[in-house]
Design an enzyme around this catalytic site. Structure first.
Site, PDB file in Angstrom:
ATOM      1  N   ASP A  59      -1.135   5.119   0.483  1.00 47.79           N
ATOM      2  CA  ASP A  59      -0.555   3.896   1.051  1.00 47.79           C
ATOM      3  C   ASP A  59       0.255   4.279   2.287  1.00 47.79           C
ATOM      4  O   ASP A  59       0.663   5.432   2.456  1.00 47.79           O
ATOM      5  CB  ASP A  59       0.350   3.194   0.027  1.00 47.79           C
ATOM      6  CG  ASP A  59       0.877   1.870   0.581  1.00 47.79           C
ATOM      7  OD1 ASP A  59       0.080   1.092   1.129  1.00 47.79           O
ATOM      8  OD2 ASP A  59       2.091   1.640   0.516  1.00 47.79           O
ATOM      9  N   SER A  60       0.539   3.263   3.117  1.00 43.91           N
ATOM     10  CA  SER A  60       1.358   3.496   4.297  1.00 43.91           C
ATOM     11  C   SER A  60       2.805   3.811   3.907  1.00 43.91           C
ATOM     12  O   SER A  60       3.575   4.267   4.741  1.00 43.91           O
ATOM     13  CB  SER A  60       1.325   2.259   5.190  1.00 43.91           C
ATOM     14  OG  SER A  60       1.737   1.134   4.446  1.00 43.91           O
ATOM     15  N   CYS A 110      -1.572  -7.696   0.031  1.00 37.33           N
ATOM     16  CA  CYS A 110      -0.630  -6.699   0.550  1.00 37.33           C
ATOM     17  C   CYS A 110       0.056  -6.035  -0.640  1.00 37.33           C
ATOM     18  O   CYS A 110       0.397  -6.709  -1.620  1.00 37.33           O
ATOM     19  CB  CYS A 110       0.400  -7.371   1.449  1.00 37.33           C
ATOM     20  SG  CYS A 110       1.700  -6.248   2.009  1.00 37.33           S
ATOM     21  N   THR A 111       0.268  -4.725  -0.512  1.00 38.06           N
ATOM     22  CA  THR A 111       0.866  -3.961  -1.616  1.00 38.06           C
ATOM     23  C   THR A 111       2.219  -4.496  -2.075  1.00 38.06           C
ATOM     24  O   THR A 111       2.595  -4.326  -3.230  1.00 38.06           O
ATOM     25  CB  THR A 111       1.100  -2.503  -1.149  1.00 38.06           C
ATOM     26  OG1 THR A 111       1.681  -2.548   0.164  1.00 38.06           O
ATOM     27  CG2 THR A 111      -0.171  -1.708  -1.144  1.00 38.06           C
ATOM     28  N   HIS A 112       2.975  -5.098  -1.162  1.00 38.59           N
ATOM     29  CA  HIS A 112       4.358  -5.468  -1.490  1.00 38.59           C
ATOM     30  C   HIS A 112       4.499  -6.818  -2.176  1.00 38.59           C
ATOM     31  O   HIS A 112       5.535  -7.124  -2.754  1.00 38.59           O
ATOM     32  CB  HIS A 112       5.204  -5.490  -0.220  1.00 38.59           C
ATOM     33  CG  HIS A 112       5.474  -4.123   0.343  1.00 38.59           C
ATOM     34  ND1 HIS A 112       4.463  -3.260   0.677  1.00 38.59           N
ATOM     35  CD2 HIS A 112       6.643  -3.492   0.620  1.00 38.59           C
ATOM     36  CE1 HIS A 112       5.000  -2.140   1.153  1.00 38.59           C
ATOM     37  NE2 HIS A 112       6.317  -2.263   1.126  1.00 38.59           N
ATOM     38  N   CYS A 127      -3.489   0.576   0.238  1.00 43.70           N
ATOM     39  CA  CYS A 127      -2.956  -0.234   1.331  1.00 43.70           C
ATOM     40  C   CYS A 127      -4.023  -1.226   1.810  1.00 43.70           C
ATOM     41  O   CYS A 127      -5.132  -0.819   2.195  1.00 43.70           O
ATOM     42  CB  CYS A 127      -2.585   0.728   2.461  1.00 43.70           C
ATOM     43  SG  CYS A 127      -1.972  -0.073   3.936  1.00 43.70           S
ATOM     44  N   ASN A 128      -3.689  -2.499   1.796  1.00 47.48           N
ATOM     45  CA  ASN A 128      -4.632  -3.519   2.258  1.00 47.48           C
ATOM     46  C   ASN A 128      -4.965  -3.343   3.728  1.00 47.48           C
ATOM     47  O   ASN A 128      -6.098  -3.553   4.152  1.00 47.48           O
ATOM     48  CB  ASN A 128      -4.023  -4.910   2.074  1.00 47.48           C
ATOM     49  CG  ASN A 128      -4.300  -5.468   0.712  1.00 47.48           C
ATOM     50  OD1 ASN A 128      -5.259  -6.197   0.527  1.00 47.48           O
ATOM     51  ND2 ASN A 128      -3.468  -5.112  -0.253  1.00 47.48           N
ATOM     52  N   THR A 129      -3.952  -2.978   4.516  1.00 51.84           N
ATOM     53  CA  THR A 129      -4.167  -2.846   5.956  1.00 51.84           C
ATOM     54  C   THR A 129      -5.147  -1.701   6.237  1.00 51.84           C
ATOM     55  O   THR A 129      -6.081  -1.852   7.029  1.00 51.84           O
ATOM     56  CB  THR A 129      -2.817  -2.612   6.665  1.00 51.84           C
ATOM     57  OG1 THR A 129      -1.929  -3.675   6.304  1.00 51.84           O
ATOM     58  CG2 THR A 129      -2.969  -2.588   8.160  1.00 51.84           C
ATOM     59  N   GLU A 139      11.182  -4.387   0.924  1.00 55.49           N
ATOM     60  CA  GLU A 139      11.723  -3.023   1.012  1.00 55.49           C
ATOM     61  C   GLU A 139      13.248  -3.030   1.044  1.00 55.49           C
ATOM     62  O   GLU A 139      13.889  -2.100   0.570  1.00 55.49           O
ATOM     63  CB  GLU A 139      11.148  -2.302   2.238  1.00 55.49           C
ATOM     64  CG  GLU A 139       9.649  -2.122   2.088  1.00 55.49           C
ATOM     65  CD  GLU A 139       9.094  -0.856   2.687  1.00 55.49           C
ATOM     66  OE1 GLU A 139       9.752  -0.259   3.541  1.00 55.49           O
ATOM     67  OE2 GLU A 139       7.968  -0.475   2.299  1.00 55.49           O
ATOM     68  N   TYR A 163       2.005  -0.085   8.770  1.00 53.38           N
ATOM     69  CA  TYR A 163       0.697  -0.102   9.413  1.00 53.38           C
ATOM     70  C   TYR A 163       0.336  -1.527   9.861  1.00 53.38           C
ATOM     71  O   TYR A 163      -0.515  -1.714  10.709  1.00 53.38           O
ATOM     72  CB  TYR A 163      -0.383   0.359   8.427  1.00 53.38           C
ATOM     73  CG  TYR A 163      -0.496   1.858   8.237  1.00 53.38           C
ATOM     74  CD1 TYR A 163       0.517   2.734   8.612  1.00 53.38           C
ATOM     75  CD2 TYR A 163      -1.644   2.394   7.654  1.00 53.38           C
ATOM     76  CE1 TYR A 163       0.380   4.101   8.414  1.00 53.38           C
ATOM     77  CE2 TYR A 163      -1.783   3.760   7.459  1.00 53.38           C
ATOM     78  CZ  TYR A 163      -0.768   4.608   7.834  1.00 53.38           C
ATOM     79  OH  TYR A 163      -0.905   5.962   7.637  1.00 53.38           O
ATOM     80  N   GLY A 164       0.973  -2.496   9.237  1.00 51.47           N
ATOM     81  CA  GLY A 164       0.561  -3.900   9.364  1.00 51.47           C
ATOM     82  C   GLY A 164       0.550  -4.479  10.763  1.00 51.47           C
ATOM     83  O   GLY A 164      -0.128  -5.467  11.020  1.00 51.47           O
TER      84      GLY A 164
HETATM   85  N1  DGL Z   1       0.732  -1.294   2.621  1.00 54.19           N
HETATM   86  C1  DGL Z   1       0.601  -2.359   3.577  1.00 54.19           C
HETATM   87  C2  DGL Z   1      -0.466  -3.343   3.079  1.00 54.19           C
HETATM   88  O1  DGL Z   1      -0.795  -3.411   1.916  1.00 54.19           O
HETATM   89  C3  DGL Z   1       1.909  -3.083   3.810  1.00 54.19           C
HETATM   90  C4  DGL Z   1       2.940  -2.253   4.533  1.00 54.19           C
HETATM   91  C5  DGL Z   1       2.529  -1.888   5.953  1.00 54.19           C
HETATM   92  O2  DGL Z   1       2.437  -2.780   6.827  1.00 54.19           O
HETATM   93  O3  DGL Z   1       2.303  -0.722   6.192  1.00 54.19           O
HETATM   94  O4  DGL Z   1      -1.018  -4.068   3.882  1.00 54.19           O
END
Ligand code: DGL
Length: 270
Positions: A6-7, A186-188, A69-71, A154, A38-39
C-alpha cells in the site's frame, strides 16, 4: 510468502482481514509512507513507485503480491501484469483490489445503480466503470472523488462533526443518483463505514473492501494450486516502511488493530 503493498497505512486493513481469514500463510507488508499519498499523483509516478514496491516484495521471497492500494490497482496494475511480469518475473503474480470489488458490486446490486468513491486518481482513471461494465454492460456507475477523506482518517478525525459534514457533501452528490450499492474504493474508507452507511440510508448497500478482497483471495488460491503450493505457511508476518519504522509501528497498530512487533526500513532510490 504473500506480499501486501500500500502507499501507506491503509492496506493494513486488508492485511488484518487476511490474517483473520487466512492466518496460516506468511506475509510481508510494505507501506510506501515516505511517498504517500498516491491519490493525487500522475499515472507515470504511481506506476514507477508501484513497480519498485513489487520488485522489493519479490526480492523478499513473495510469490504473490496484492496491491491493497486502490490507486495503485487503478493506475499501475494492468501495466505491471502486461509488461513487467512477463519480462522480469513470469512465474510470480500481482493482483489488485478493483476487480474483486467490482465483482462483488455486481453480485449485490439490485437495480444496477452503483456508486464508487475513491481518491482523485482512482476516480479519474475510470477503472471501476470499465471493470463494472465488462461484467454487466447495462449498469449505471457514478464515481465521486473524495480527496479530503484520507487525511481525515490518518489524523484520527473519524466521527467528528467536521468530518461528517465533509462526508455528507461528497455523498449527497451520488446519493441523489439513487444508487443501490456503494463501493468504498480506497483503503481508508472502511474506517468511515458506519458514518457512510448512516448517510446513505437503508436502501444502499455499502461494500466492505477488506472482507471482499479476502473472500476473493481465498477463491483465487483454491483455483490456482500452482501458486498456493509455493506459499510459506509458518505464520510469519514482516513489516516494511519507506519512512520512519518507529512511527509506522505506532500508527500502524491502529490500522491493524494488533501489535506490530518490529518494522524495518525499505530504502528506494527516487
Ligand atoms: N491507499 C490509497 C488508496 O487506496 C489511499 C491513500 C493514498 O492516496 O495514497 O487509494
Amino acid at each position: 510468502m504473500i506480499g501486501v503493498f500500500d502507499s501507506g497505512f491503509g492496506g493494513l486493513t486488508i492485511l488484518r482481514s487476511f490474517l483473520t481469514r487466512l492466518p496460516q500463510y506468511d506475509y510481508t507488508y510494505l507501506g510506501d509512507n515516505a511517498r504517500t499519498p498516491y491519490g493525487n499523483k500522475s499515472q507515470a509516478v504511481i506506476y514507477a513507485y508501484t513497480r519498485q514496491a513489487v520488485e522489493f516484495l519479490f526480492d523478499r521471497g513473495c510469490v504473490l503480491v496484492i496491491l491493497a492500494c486502490n490507486t495503485a490497482s487503478a493506475k499501475a496494475l494492468r501495466r505491471i501484469q502486461q509488461e513487467f511480469l512477463p519480462a522480469r518475473f513470469p512465474d510470480r503474480r500481482v493482483l489488485g483490489v478493483v476487480i474483486p470489488l467490482a465483482e462483488a458490486g455486481v453480485d449485490v446490486s439490485r437495480y444496477g445503480r452503483i456508486g464508487v468513491i475513491g481518491t482523485r486518481a482512482t476516480i479519474e482513471s475510470g477503472v471501476y466503470e470499465q471493470e463494472l461494465s465488462k461484467l454487466r454492460p447495462d449498469l449505471k456507475v457514478f464515481g465521486q472523488a473524495c480527496p479530503l477523506l484520507v487525511p481525515l482518517v490518518e489524523e484520527d478525525w473519524v466521527g467528528k462533526p467536521e468530518t461528517n459534514m465533509i462526508l455528507k457533501k461528497y455523498l449527497f452528490r451520488i446519493k441523489r443518483k439513487k444508487i443501490d450499492t456503494l463501493i468504498l474504493g480506497c483503503t481508508h474508507y472502511p474506517f468511515l463505514q458506519k458514518d457512510i452507511e448512516r448517510i446513505m440510508g437503508k436502501n444502499c448497500r455499502v461494500l466492505n473492501g477488506p472482507e471482499t478482497v479476502s473472500d476473493k483471495l481465498i477463491d483465487y488460491l483454491s483455483r490456482h494450486p500452482e501458486i498456493d503450493q509455493r506459499l510459506g505457511r509458518n505464520r510469519i508476518v514482516n513489516f516494511f516502511t519507506t519512512d520512519d519504522p518507529a512511527r509506522f509501528r505506532l500508527l500502524g497498530q491502529k490500522f491493524l488493530r494488533h501489535n506490530i512487533p518490529e518494522v524495518e526500513r525499505a530504502v528506494f532510490e527516487n
